[in-house]
Design a protein around this motif. Structure first.
Motif, PDB file in Angstrom:
ATOM      1  N   ALA A 129      34.130  44.492  36.629  1.00  0.00           N
ATOM      2  CA  ALA A 129      35.199  43.535  36.323  1.00  0.00           C
ATOM      3  C   ALA A 129      34.849  42.140  36.838  1.00  0.00           C
ATOM      4  O   ALA A 129      35.075  41.137  36.148  1.00  0.00           O
ATOM      5  CB  ALA A 129      36.530  44.013  36.930  1.00  0.00           C
ATOM      6  N   ALA A 130      34.288  42.063  38.042  1.00  0.00           N
ATOM      7  CA  ALA A 130      33.902  40.765  38.604  1.00  0.00           C
ATOM      8  C   ALA A 130      32.780  40.136  37.790  1.00  0.00           C
ATOM      9  O   ALA A 130      32.797  38.929  37.536  1.00  0.00           O
ATOM     10  CB  ALA A 130      33.471  40.933  40.065  1.00  0.00           C
ATOM     11  N   ALA A 131      31.816  40.944  37.351  1.00  0.00           N
ATOM     12  CA  ALA A 131      30.724  40.418  36.533  1.00  0.00           C
ATOM     13  C   ALA A 131      31.279  39.852  35.230  1.00  0.00           C
ATOM     14  O   ALA A 131      30.887  38.760  34.807  1.00  0.00           O
ATOM     15  CB  ALA A 131      29.697  41.522  36.256  1.00  0.00           C
ATOM     16  N   ALA A 132      32.206  40.569  34.607  1.00  0.00           N
ATOM     17  CA  ALA A 132      32.804  40.083  33.363  1.00  0.00           C
ATOM     18  C   ALA A 132      33.577  38.789  33.610  1.00  0.00           C
ATOM     19  O   ALA A 132      33.473  37.842  32.826  1.00  0.00           O
ATOM     20  CB  ALA A 132      33.726  41.150  32.770  1.00  0.00           C
ATOM     21  N   ASP A 176      41.307  38.978  45.425  1.00  0.00           N
ATOM     22  CA  ASP A 176      42.286  38.167  44.707  1.00  0.00           C
ATOM     23  C   ASP A 176      41.626  37.410  43.561  1.00  0.00           C
ATOM     24  O   ASP A 176      42.142  37.372  42.442  1.00  0.00           O
ATOM     25  CB  ASP A 176      42.967  37.173  45.647  1.00  0.00           C
ATOM     26  CG  ASP A 176      43.885  37.858  46.636  1.00  0.00           C
ATOM     27  OD1 ASP A 176      44.325  38.992  46.355  1.00  0.00           O
ATOM     28  OD2 ASP A 176      44.158  37.264  47.684  1.00  0.00           O
ATOM     29  N   GLU A 177      40.462  36.816  43.806  1.00  0.00           N
ATOM     30  CA  GLU A 177      39.757  36.060  42.774  1.00  0.00           C
ATOM     31  C   GLU A 177      39.277  36.970  41.642  1.00  0.00           C
ATOM     32  O   GLU A 177      39.375  36.631  40.474  1.00  0.00           O
ATOM     33  CB  GLU A 177      38.548  35.351  43.389  1.00  0.00           C
ATOM     34  CG  GLU A 177      37.684  34.647  42.381  1.00  0.00           C
ATOM     35  CD  GLU A 177      36.384  34.134  42.985  1.00  0.00           C
ATOM     36  OE1 GLU A 177      35.392  34.085  42.244  1.00  0.00           O
ATOM     37  OE2 GLU A 177      36.369  33.798  44.180  1.00  0.00           O
ATOM     38  N   ASN A 178      38.783  38.159  41.992  1.00  0.00           N
ATOM     39  CA  ASN A 178      38.207  39.052  40.995  1.00  0.00           C
ATOM     40  C   ASN A 178      39.252  39.735  40.127  1.00  0.00           C
ATOM     41  O   ASN A 178      38.957  40.106  38.993  1.00  0.00           O
ATOM     42  CB  ASN A 178      37.331  40.110  41.675  1.00  0.00           C
ATOM     43  CG  ASN A 178      36.085  39.507  42.253  1.00  0.00           C
ATOM     44  OD1 ASN A 178      35.555  38.528  41.738  1.00  0.00           O
ATOM     45  ND2 ASN A 178      35.607  40.073  43.339  1.00  0.00           N
ATOM     46  N   TYR A 179      40.452  39.916  40.639  1.00  0.00           N
ATOM     47  CA  TYR A 179      41.435  40.681  39.878  1.00  0.00           C
ATOM     48  C   TYR A 179      42.588  39.845  39.361  1.00  0.00           C
ATOM     49  O   TYR A 179      43.454  40.367  38.670  1.00  0.00           O
ATOM     50  CB  TYR A 179      41.947  41.855  40.702  1.00  0.00           C
ATOM     51  CG  TYR A 179      40.855  42.858  40.962  1.00  0.00           C
ATOM     52  CD1 TYR A 179      40.374  43.649  39.930  1.00  0.00           C
ATOM     53  CD2 TYR A 179      40.271  42.975  42.203  1.00  0.00           C
ATOM     54  CE1 TYR A 179      39.343  44.536  40.138  1.00  0.00           C
ATOM     55  CE2 TYR A 179      39.252  43.886  42.426  1.00  0.00           C
ATOM     56  CZ  TYR A 179      38.797  44.655  41.389  1.00  0.00           C
ATOM     57  OH  TYR A 179      37.774  45.546  41.612  1.00  0.00           O
ATOM     58  N   SER A 180      42.643  38.560  39.687  1.00  0.00           N
ATOM     59  CA  SER A 180      43.739  37.742  39.155  1.00  0.00           C
ATOM     60  C   SER A 180      43.486  37.451  37.686  1.00  0.00           C
ATOM     61  O   SER A 180      42.349  37.341  37.256  1.00  0.00           O
ATOM     62  CB  SER A 180      43.878  36.452  39.961  1.00  0.00           C
ATOM     63  OG  SER A 180      42.720  35.676  39.844  1.00  0.00           O
ATOM     64  N   GLN A 181      44.530  37.336  36.951  1.00  0.00           N
ATOM     65  CA  GLN A 181      44.410  37.115  35.504  1.00  0.00           C
ATOM     66  C   GLN A 181      44.175  35.680  35.199  1.00  0.00           C
ATOM     67  O   GLN A 181      44.617  34.743  35.550  1.00  0.00           O
ATOM     68  CB  GLN A 181      45.663  37.618  34.778  1.00  0.00           C
ATOM     69  CG  GLN A 181      45.868  39.102  34.964  1.00  0.00           C
ATOM     70  CD  GLN A 181      44.754  39.951  34.371  1.00  0.00           C
ATOM     71  OE1 GLN A 181      44.202  39.620  33.333  1.00  0.00           O
ATOM     72  NE2 GLN A 181      44.396  41.036  35.032  1.00  0.00           N
ATOM     73  N   ALA A 207      31.280  36.023  33.854  1.00  0.00           N
ATOM     74  CA  ALA A 207      30.403  35.948  32.669  1.00  0.00           C
ATOM     75  C   ALA A 207      28.947  36.181  33.032  1.00  0.00           C
ATOM     76  O   ALA A 207      28.048  35.465  32.593  1.00  0.00           O
ATOM     77  CB  ALA A 207      30.590  34.622  31.938  1.00  0.00           C
ATOM     78  N   LEU A 208      28.728  37.215  33.860  1.00  0.00           N
ATOM     79  CA  LEU A 208      27.381  37.575  34.288  1.00  0.00           C
ATOM     80  C   LEU A 208      27.108  39.036  33.963  1.00  0.00           C
ATOM     81  O   LEU A 208      28.016  39.862  34.015  1.00  0.00           O
ATOM     82  CB  LEU A 208      27.245  37.421  35.816  1.00  0.00           C
ATOM     83  CG  LEU A 208      27.278  36.032  36.406  1.00  0.00           C
ATOM     84  CD1 LEU A 208      27.392  36.121  37.928  1.00  0.00           C
ATOM     85  CD2 LEU A 208      26.034  35.273  36.003  1.00  0.00           C
ATOM     86  N   PRO A 209      25.848  39.370  33.671  1.00  0.00           N
ATOM     87  CA  PRO A 209      25.498  40.782  33.616  1.00  0.00           C
ATOM     88  C   PRO A 209      25.671  41.383  35.021  1.00  0.00           C
ATOM     89  O   PRO A 209      25.547  40.672  36.032  1.00  0.00           O
ATOM     90  CB  PRO A 209      24.026  40.788  33.208  1.00  0.00           C
ATOM     91  CG  PRO A 209      23.758  39.430  32.656  1.00  0.00           C
ATOM     92  CD  PRO A 209      24.728  38.503  33.334  1.00  0.00           C
ATOM     93  N   LEU A 210      25.942  42.664  35.087  1.00  0.00           N
ATOM     94  CA  LEU A 210      26.139  43.331  36.375  1.00  0.00           C
ATOM     95  C   LEU A 210      24.953  43.112  37.307  1.00  0.00           C
ATOM     96  O   LEU A 210      25.127  42.787  38.485  1.00  0.00           O
ATOM     97  CB  LEU A 210      26.398  44.824  36.165  1.00  0.00           C
ATOM     98  CG  LEU A 210      26.665  45.642  37.428  1.00  0.00           C
ATOM     99  CD1 LEU A 210      27.874  45.114  38.178  1.00  0.00           C
ATOM    100  CD2 LEU A 210      26.846  47.102  37.072  1.00  0.00           C
ATOM    101  N   ASN A 211      23.729  43.263  36.804  1.00  0.00           N
ATOM    102  CA  ASN A 211      22.540  43.058  37.642  1.00  0.00           C
ATOM    103  C   ASN A 211      22.491  41.650  38.213  1.00  0.00           C
ATOM    104  O   ASN A 211      22.074  41.450  39.355  1.00  0.00           O
ATOM    105  CB  ASN A 211      21.257  43.338  36.855  1.00  0.00           C
ATOM    106  CG  ASN A 211      20.956  44.809  36.710  1.00  0.00           C
ATOM    107  OD1 ASN A 211      21.666  45.661  37.223  1.00  0.00           O
ATOM    108  ND2 ASN A 211      19.902  45.116  35.993  1.00  0.00           N
TER     109      ASN A 211
END
Length: 85
Positions: A38-41, A80-85, A44-48
């Motif tokens: 979710a954080a990668a998305a 908070d940053e990774n899951y906020s809409q 806007a980064l690939p997971l790696n």
């Protein structure tokens, strides 16, 4: 009252990732893999690429933890940053 996670408790799952051209295995619980995806998305980064960026920060620390610990710590501290809409 606290309850179990909706999908239950699960042990670590090992995945291979490539960091700086080198493959490494990381064992994390499914909830952490989902958080990283979710954080990668969101970034806007690939997971790696996300894992490589976190690893680059980790290795600059005075006493670097192992990569799995660094990933979990990063996710928790950026929740908070990774899951906020």
């Amino acid at each position: 009252m606290i309850t179990a996670p909706p999908t239950g408790f699960h042990g670590p799952i090992k995945r291979s990732v490539t960091i700086a051209g080198h493959q490494t295995s990381i064992s994390l619980e499914p909830v952490f893999w989902a958080g990283l995806e979710a954080a990668a998305a969101k970034h806007a980064l690939p997971l790696n690429a996300l894992i490589a960026e976190i690893d680059a920060i980790r290795i600059r620390a005075d006493a670097p933890p192992n990569l799995a610990s660094a990933l979990r710590s990063w996710l928790f501290s950026n929740m908070d940053e990774n899951y906020s809409q």
